[in-house]
Design an enzyme around this catalytic site. Sequence first.
Site, short mmCIF file in Angstrom:
data_model
loop_
_atom_site.label_atom_id
_atom_site.label_comp_id
_atom_site.label_asym_id
_atom_site.label_seq_id
_atom_site.Cartn_x
_atom_site.Cartn_y
_atom_site.Cartn_z
N GLU A 288 0.82 -1.21 0.00
CA GLU A 288 0.00 0.00 0.00
C GLU A 288 0.85 1.27 0.00
O GLU A 288 0.37 2.35 -0.34
CB GLU A 288 -0.92 0.00 1.21
CG GLU A 288 -0.20 0.07 2.54
CD GLU A 288 -1.03 -0.51 3.68
OE1 GLU A 288 -1.33 0.23 4.63
OE2 GLU A 288 -1.37 -1.72 3.61
N LYS B 116 -11.90 7.99 0.45
CA LYS B 116 -12.01 6.56 0.73
C LYS B 116 -11.36 6.20 2.06
O LYS B 116 -11.91 5.41 2.83
CB LYS B 116 -11.35 5.78 -0.41
CG LYS B 116 -11.32 4.27 -0.23
CD LYS B 116 -10.65 3.63 -1.44
CE LYS B 116 -10.39 2.14 -1.20
NZ LYS B 116 -11.63 1.35 -1.15
#
Length: 474
Positions: free
Chosen positions: A325, A422
């Site tokens: 990530e 998000k």
Amino acid sequence: MTDSTPQNDLWPAPTATGAVNATVTVPGSKSVTNRALVLAAHSTEPGWVRRPLRSRDTSLMADALRAMGVQIDETVNPDGGEAWRIIPAGLHGPATVDVGNAGTVMRFLPPVAALADGPVRFVGDTRAYERPLGGVIDALRTLGARIEDEGRGSLPMTVHGAGSLAGGGVEVDASKSSQFISALLLSAPRFNKGLELRHTGRTLPSLPHIRMTVNMLRTAGAKVDTPQDGGVRDVWRVAPSALLGRDLTVEPDLSNAAPFLAAALLTGGRVTIPGWPRRTTQAGDALRTLFTEMGGSYELTDRGLTFTGTGTVHGITADLHDVGELAPVVAAVAALADGESTLSGIAHLRMHETDRLAALAKELGGLGGDVTETDDGLLIRPQRLHGGLFRTYEDHRLATAAAVIGLVVEGVEVENVATTAKTLPDFPELWTRMLAGPADGPGGSDGPTEAAHDPAGPAYGSGSPADGSRAGRG
């Protein structure tokens, strides 16, 4: 990789006019928040989740659990921090769950739905229908669940909950996503026979997230036996048991600190992230090592993490298999380095919110960069970059990577920066406040400016895991 976001929604990425000097309080961890919600929903008594992340992904998780009968009351602590009171109830259908494009929702909740009494329909964004889910679906069927997916191995689908699930032994290939394993582990204490889960894939990405799942299960009272090395054909065992309602405080999201630390690295500045835990299972803790290797230095104190850059950025050779990530922001920094970088171990990023490897190669290339996809990563040869459109493909981490480029490259326009909601609400405001510098201006106050989303308190998720994890890598 798809490009479905309107291109007329552009955000001019601000360029730094000097060394960044700021304190940035990032909101809570999405990974911890969504795991805490699932565990609280399975508990035998009410619990609290304090300082949760409020974002699209966590709102989708909370709404889905509410649809299945869980009561989630939102309150405010006396100190101003938010707190959610979770009151578990009998899980039931019929219900419809909108997963959006949230991997934790689409993967963590089918096992929960299998324990509900009645059908639960899963729908989501277009990209969600392309993301792999077969590992969870096949495993649940082996464990006794009935699922209708018309043979797709993906959304949309319906889980026909029977109020309980047999459980037992199952094999899962989680090489595409560690969330396949976390999804089953989180609900395993509620299975009649518990769970014996064997990983059969050649690789297992994002091990820190599995360690986080295990630690949080143990904190909730579950008995979990874990493998020692996190390798191929490892086995996790969870005994059937009641989970206890807990009072948990969520750590700051360390992965979301990546662009802010990058700002210090690139501008020769100094950025402090309050509340950075000394020990944690979050993948973002690896930023300390990665950005130090790229030319900066850090100090970790009781206040938090302070990262300092020199203005010189070095290339890096890094295996990001466990911390994929972080790859978009690391790639953005690498594109501005003084030498070549090789990022490896991240083939699984092709199945994330978008094909992140293809997107990074295309968008950095569109600004003049030289980025080549490899079998499992990116080869980045720094070039002089120029302004232009940077598409985000509705991927929050691409948007923050674009903002990082814009710090030192004028004229970068970021498509749909709102996609950062998000996991990182109010990112544009946080970013511009960080760049504003000390409130009294040059020559004024010696202290850094405070770019705060929500004050951070004592955080959950830290500690010394009993399954072999170590600080700095998860």
